[in-house]
Design a protein around this motif. Structure first.
Motif, mmCIF file in Angstrom:
data_model
loop_
_atom_site.group_PDB
_atom_site.id
_atom_site.type_symbol
_atom_site.label_atom_id
_atom_site.label_comp_id
_atom_site.label_asym_id
_atom_site.label_seq_id
_atom_site.Cartn_x
_atom_site.Cartn_y
_atom_site.Cartn_z
ATOM 1 N N THR A 46 0.826 -1.211 0.000
ATOM 2 C CA THR A 46 0.000 0.000 0.000
ATOM 3 C C THR A 46 0.854 1.252 0.000
ATOM 4 O OG1 THR A 46 -0.016 -0.087 2.399
ATOM 5 C CG2 THR A 46 -1.895 -1.107 1.256
ATOM 6 N N ALA A 47 2.030 1.152 0.631
ATOM 7 C CA ALA A 47 2.868 2.349 0.797
ATOM 8 C C ALA A 47 4.305 1.957 1.075
ATOM 9 C CB ALA A 47 2.355 3.187 1.975
ATOM 10 N N LEU A 48 5.206 2.841 0.700
ATOM 11 C CA LEU A 48 6.572 2.758 1.209
ATOM 12 C C LEU A 48 6.623 3.661 2.431
ATOM 13 C CD1 LEU A 48 8.600 3.124 -2.120
ATOM 14 C CD2 LEU A 48 7.780 1.034 -1.000
ATOM 15 N N THR A 49 7.454 3.332 3.367
ATOM 16 C CA THR A 49 7.600 4.223 4.523
ATOM 17 C C THR A 49 9.077 4.485 4.750
ATOM 18 O OG1 THR A 49 7.845 2.505 6.227
ATOM 19 C CG2 THR A 49 5.591 3.133 5.632
ATOM 20 N N ARG A 50 9.343 5.604 5.416
ATOM 21 C CA ARG A 50 10.707 5.856 5.900
ATOM 22 C C ARG A 50 10.670 5.601 7.381
ATOM 23 N NH1 ARG A 50 13.945 10.159 7.941
ATOM 24 N NH2 ARG A 50 12.193 11.618 7.980
ATOM 25 N N ASN A 55 11.216 4.257 15.050
ATOM 26 C CA ASN A 55 10.028 5.070 14.765
ATOM 27 C C ASN A 55 9.789 5.168 13.259
ATOM 28 O OD1 ASN A 55 7.806 6.668 15.321
ATOM 29 N ND2 ASN A 55 8.965 8.390 16.159
ATOM 30 N N ALA A 56 8.587 5.694 12.911
ATOM 31 C CA ALA A 56 8.234 5.928 11.504
ATOM 32 C C ALA A 56 8.221 7.432 11.257
ATOM 33 C CB ALA A 56 6.861 5.329 11.210
ATOM 34 N N TYR A 57 8.725 7.851 10.075
ATOM 35 C CA TYR A 57 8.897 9.277 9.808
ATOM 36 C C TYR A 57 8.118 9.761 8.581
ATOM 37 C CZ TYR A 57 12.726 7.802 12.792
ATOM 38 O OH TYR A 57 13.450 7.221 13.800
ATOM 39 N N ASP A 58 7.931 8.908 7.597
ATOM 40 C CA ASP A 58 7.190 9.303 6.386
ATOM 41 C C ASP A 58 6.427 8.105 5.847
ATOM 42 O OD1 ASP A 58 7.977 12.100 5.604
ATOM 43 O OD2 ASP A 58 9.985 11.202 5.677
ATOM 44 N N VAL A 59 5.279 8.396 5.224
ATOM 45 C CA VAL A 59 4.514 7.354 4.516
ATOM 46 C C VAL A 59 4.321 7.852 3.094
ATOM 47 C CG1 VAL A 59 2.327 6.117 4.373
ATOM 48 C CG2 VAL A 59 3.293 6.671 6.620
ATOM 49 N N TRP A 60 4.758 7.072 2.117
ATOM 50 C CA TRP A 60 4.622 7.441 0.706
ATOM 51 C C TRP A 60 3.729 6.409 0.025
ATOM 52 C CZ3 TRP A 60 10.276 7.470 1.968
ATOM 53 C CH2 TRP A 60 10.712 8.741 2.348
ATOM 54 N N PRO A 61 2.456 6.761 -0.210
ATOM 55 C CA PRO A 61 1.521 5.785 -0.771
ATOM 56 C C PRO A 61 1.902 5.322 -2.166
ATOM 57 C CG PRO A 61 0.429 7.912 -0.348
ATOM 58 C CD PRO A 61 1.868 8.072 0.045
ATOM 59 N N VAL A 62 1.603 4.074 -2.465
ATOM 60 C CA VAL A 62 1.697 3.575 -3.833
ATOM 61 C C VAL A 62 0.566 4.258 -4.627
ATOM 62 C CG1 VAL A 62 1.369 1.494 -5.246
ATOM 63 C CG2 VAL A 62 2.722 1.384 -3.142
#
Ligand code: PLP
Length: 277
Positions: A46-50, A55-62
């Motif tokens: 669904t998404a790539l994340t950083r 912790n999680a810092y960014d969500v980049w949706p497909v």
């Protein structure tokens, strides 16, 4: 000639979740848990994340056209015995998933929905419109939702009582397994509700680390447990089986980096519930 070993063909579990580069949570966690329980995980990111193990810092949706095309191609080829939905990349994806599942999966296919909102480290994983789409569009398709305590409170508007929350999140036709690993106390209490009623509480010894990826692992393990023919007729038993697997994986957990420990999903032990009731 040596006889070929005839093993039963693994059942397919459809996984729709995000990528976590640390390998602790998300799609990798799902594939590992489903595989460890003897099923075959296949699915669409669904998404790539950083993120890292802390912790999680960014969500980049497909992109939703790519997501829809991948899901369509997969569903045209393979039959799925259960579904696990985790992190959603966008509100559009909720509609794409709802359309695809209702058109392409046989009625009654178990769907486990983990409403991923916030990372254990505090980073936001679902903006408000995505969370709203999850609730409005995907909750009605779910057989079981698996929020942790913080997610359950957020989903029902911040009420203090976790039991009231779990009751509100379950419905006739929808189970809620609200996990308590993020609550204070010596034991972890996981609550299973159906139609507003508490069906069972599972109590587990609390392990002394805050884990990364425990929730994803549980939801995927539950999907694998529910893929077994007939298992959806006994959700409390499937939920117990999934929790036993997760407890073993947590007990053997390890820290792959400088942040939190992750479950060791390939390790099978003998988890014992603190009590069963
Ligand atoms: N990243 C992804 C892709 C996830 O699906 C999840 C799931 O909950 C998380 C991160 C958060 O994991 P945790 O809250 O266990 O750190």
């Amino acid at each position: 000639m040596r006889a070929m070993l005839e093993l039963p063909k693994p059942l397919n579990v459809l996984i729709l979740s995000g990528h976590d580069p640390s390998g602790g949570a998300g799609f990798q966690a799902d594939i590992e848990a489903v595989g460890a329980l003897g099923a075959h995980g296949a699915g669409v990111l669904t998404a790539l994340t950083r993120q890292d193990s802390a912790n999680a810092y960014d969500v980049w949706p497909v992109a939703h056209e790519h997501f829809a095309a991948m899901l369509d191609t997969l569903l045209a080829d393979m039959a799925f015995a259960a579904v696990k939905i985790g992190l959603l990349g966008s509100a559009e994806q909720a509609q794409i998933i709802a359309n695809a599942l209702s058109q392409r999966l046989p009625a009654g296919t178990p769907v486990v929905l983990d409403p991923v909102l916030v990372a254990g480290g505090g980073g936001t994983l679902a903006a408000d419109p995505v969370a709203a789409a999850l609730i409005d569009t995907l909750f009605p398709l779910a057989t079981v939702i698996t929020p942790n305590a913080a997610e359950a409170r957020r989903l029902c508007g911040g009420t203090d009582s976790l039991d009231a929350c779990a009751a509100a999140l379950s419905q006739p036709g929808r189970w809620a397994l609200v996990t308590g690993g993020d609550e204070p106390g010596e034991l972890v209490v996981n609550r299973l509700y159906y139609g507003g009623d508490c069906i069972r509480r599972y109590r587990w010894p609390k392990l002394d680390q805050g884990f990364h990826g425990a929730g994803c692992t549980l939801a995927a393990a539950l999907a694998a447990a529910l893929a077994v023919p007939g298992a959806a007729n006994d959700i409390p038993a499937a939920a117990a089986r999934a929790q036993e697997y997760v407890q073993d994986a947590l007990a053997a957990g390890f820290a792959p980096g400088g942040g939190r420990a992750i479950p060791n999903r390939w390790r099978r032990g003998q988890a014992k519930a603190a009590s069963r009731r």
